[in-house]
Design an enzyme around this catalytic site. Structure first.
Site, mmCIF file in Angstrom:
data_model
loop_
_atom_site.group_PDB
_atom_site.id
_atom_site.type_symbol
_atom_site.label_atom_id
_atom_site.label_comp_id
_atom_site.label_asym_id
_atom_site.label_seq_id
_atom_site.Cartn_x
_atom_site.Cartn_y
_atom_site.Cartn_z
ATOM 1 C CG ASP A 1 -1.761 1.235 1.325
ATOM 2 O OD1 ASP A 1 -2.535 1.491 0.390
ATOM 3 O OD2 ASP A 1 -1.634 1.952 2.330
ATOM 4 C CG ASP B 1 1.942 -0.284 4.988
ATOM 5 O OD1 ASP B 1 1.962 -0.381 3.753
ATOM 6 O OD2 ASP B 1 0.924 0.073 5.618
ATOM 7 C CE1 TYR C 1 -5.917 4.153 2.226
ATOM 8 C CE2 TYR C 1 -4.964 2.224 3.289
ATOM 9 C CZ TYR C 1 -4.821 3.370 2.534
ATOM 10 O OH TYR C 1 -3.581 3.752 2.094
ATOM 11 C CD GLU D 1 3.188 5.431 4.986
ATOM 12 O OE1 GLU D 1 3.279 4.191 4.948
ATOM 13 O OE2 GLU D 1 2.566 6.042 5.877
#
Length: 526
Positions: free
Chosen positions: A105, A108, A257, A499
């Site tokens: 994703d 990670d 999410y 990120e």
């Protein structure tokens, strides 16, 4: 007699000079007009094949597509990333499924089906609209390969009509580790939705991904395309007949999410299925009662992994711009186009209805977390809409009392791309690898750990906390982005800003593909 002749001769020469002057003036005006019509701001019809390449967007696009290779799980084929290797090879084995492919994703090692499917849908849309422009800079095949890596996973994640595996890995345990994906040793549990534990938004988004990808592969791999379309139809029926949010069925997903609703995904999926099949029932679905219930006509929204309404409105507006007589006059479709117009008017900085959600230097800014998702997604939609206007020879967009040209919309799209690539107060590119100055401490496990080191789950945290820059460059990663005050803290622990995510990469690839050159929008995807 001689004096009279000389006088007549002078007048004749004067007349000749005047005529010549008029001719020269006409030629100059014609040349200037021609130059104006070939400029970046031209609103005339765009020529069919791609035109001149804009080098900075070409360079950026070639970098952006590489992040998909960095995010791949499974047995890597023709691996171009020296610090990546095979990983997740046993994913799905507990249920006798091969879920080894797909993409991680973000920084990670989780595979979240909801944003991954959105990645595939946006990447498919980008290829369908701008495949010729990608091909002009030799990136089409790469993009298609990355798309298939995701759809192979999605096909295997749908083993039965009403069963879809939507997650690989335990996010809490995963986030308690900091190691390379190649060195994972813990269990990778699977999460599914089904008729008793529904997840309409995930099933519908996956249907949209399958339907759009079926169009991408229709000519090159007809059998695979038919398989994707079969899954898309099954998943849409599953999503529609078993309505319920996965955030309610599986409360644990809310931390990562969380979905704010599923109506947008149902419309999005039906719109893609109409494009893929031409089946009138899907068009009736979006223009009938479901449209009235879910489309939020007249209320602009932000396009994101969670909300597909603005994307649906632009996608369906293409039918009113470029479709045949059966769709161009459809009153239901006109409501989508009107709302798409409201979205565009909100994005244009000088419009009477311009959104105030921007930084001082003009970047669309909606959220602290993953701030660049909204400006890039908005710019992608703007590039598409401007191309629909140009190709259909639509001269202007009305925003209250003011009117704007396709070039105004395209200039907005450029402004957001340019900000991302370094035209910002920090003079820094937020696309890793582009230019001389870009983030060096990206929040990404694989990039932060030397390829010849194999720390276990806990040992790897020393690489999270080190003050040294990442030993591996996550080329093409689009980081989260700046704060509202246009500052950025380049620190590995700063996941809010630093990120990258795979779905952001799909959006920036789509935007750059739209800007790298110009060509006519395709009349139909089939």
């Amino acid at each position: 007699m001689g004096a009279k002749s000389r006088s007549k001769g002078c007048w004749a020469w004067l007349l000749v000079l005047v005529v010549l002057a008029l001719v020269v003036t006409a030629i100059v005006v014609a040349i200037v007009k021609k130059k104006s019509n070939s400029s970046d701001d031209d609103d005339g019809p765009v020529p069919g094949p791609p035109g001149a390449i804009t080098q900075k967007y070409s360079d950026a696009l070639k970098l952006a597509v590489q992040f998909f290779d960095i995010q791949k799980s499974g047995k890597l084929v023709d691996n171009k990333i020296s610090w990546r290797g095979d990983s997740g090879l046993k994913d799905g084995s507990d249920e006798k499924l091969d879920l080894s492919k797909g993409m991680y994703d973000a920084g990670d090692h989780m595979k979240f089906g909801f944003p991954m499917a959105f990645t595939a849908t946006v990447l498919s849309w980008s290829i369908l609209e701008y495949g010729d422009q990608m091909d002009a800079v030799n990136q089409l095949q790469t993009a298609q390969g990355s798309l298939k890596w995701i759809t192979d996973f999605l096909v295997n994640a749908h083993p039965k009509d009403n069963v879809l595996y939507i997650q690989v890995g335990d996010p809490k345990k995963d986030h308690d580790c900091w190691n390379r994906p190649e060195d994972m040793t813990g269990k990778r549990p699977l999460t599914q939705i089904n008729s008793s534990s529904p997840g309409t938004e995930v099933a519908a988004e996956t249907a949209a991904a399958m339907a759009s990808a079926s169009l991408v592969f229709k000519k090159s791999n007809a059998t695979y395309s038919a398989t994707l379309l079969k899954h898309a139809k099954q998943l849409f029926t599953f999503a529609d007949k078993n309505r319920g949010s996965y955030s309610q069925s599986i409360p644990e997903v809310q931390e990562f999410y969380n979905s704010t609703g599923y109506g947008d995904e149902l419309l999005w999926a039906a719109a893609w299925l109409y494009h893929a099949t031409g089946d009138q029932s899907y068009l009736d679905y979006v223009t009938g009662d479901n449209g009235e219930e879910f489309a939020q006509f007249g209320r602009p929204t932000w396009f994101s992994w969670d909300n597909k309404l603005a994307g649906t409105q632009v996608l369906l507006s293409r039918l009113s711009f470029l479709g045949g007589k059966d769709t161009s006059g459809n009153s239901g479709l006109q409501k989508y186009r009107k709302t798409a117009e409201a979205v565009m008017c909100g994005l244009l900085p000088n419009s009477p209805t311009a959104t105030t959600s921007r930084t001082e230097n003009g970047l669309i800014w909606v959220s602290e977390w993953n701030a660049l998702q909204h400006p890039v997604s908005s710019a992608f939609l703007a590039a598409l809409y401007s191309d629909y206007m140009l190709t259909s020879r639509t001269s202007k967009l009305e925003c209250d009392a003011d009117s704007y040209k396709a070039s105004d919309i395209r200039n907005f799209a450029r402004s957001q791309a340019n900000y991302v690539l370094g035209e910002n107060p920090l003079k820094m590119s937020y696309l890793v690898g582009y230019g001389d100055k870009y983030p060096k401490y990206v929040h990404h496990r694989g990039a932060s750990i030397p390829a010849d080191e194999k720390p276990n789950c806990r040992e790897g945290f020393k690489y999270l906390n080190t003050k040294d820059p990442n030993p591996n460059v996550a080329v093409g990663a689009l980081v989260g982005g700046p704060f509202l005050n246009e500052t950025y803290v380049d620190a590995r622990n700063n996941s809010m800003q630093g990120e990258p995510s795979t779905y952001n990469s799909a959006l920036i690839v789509g935007l750059l593909s739209g800007l790298v050159t110009t060509s006519s929008a395709v009349q139909s995807f089939t």
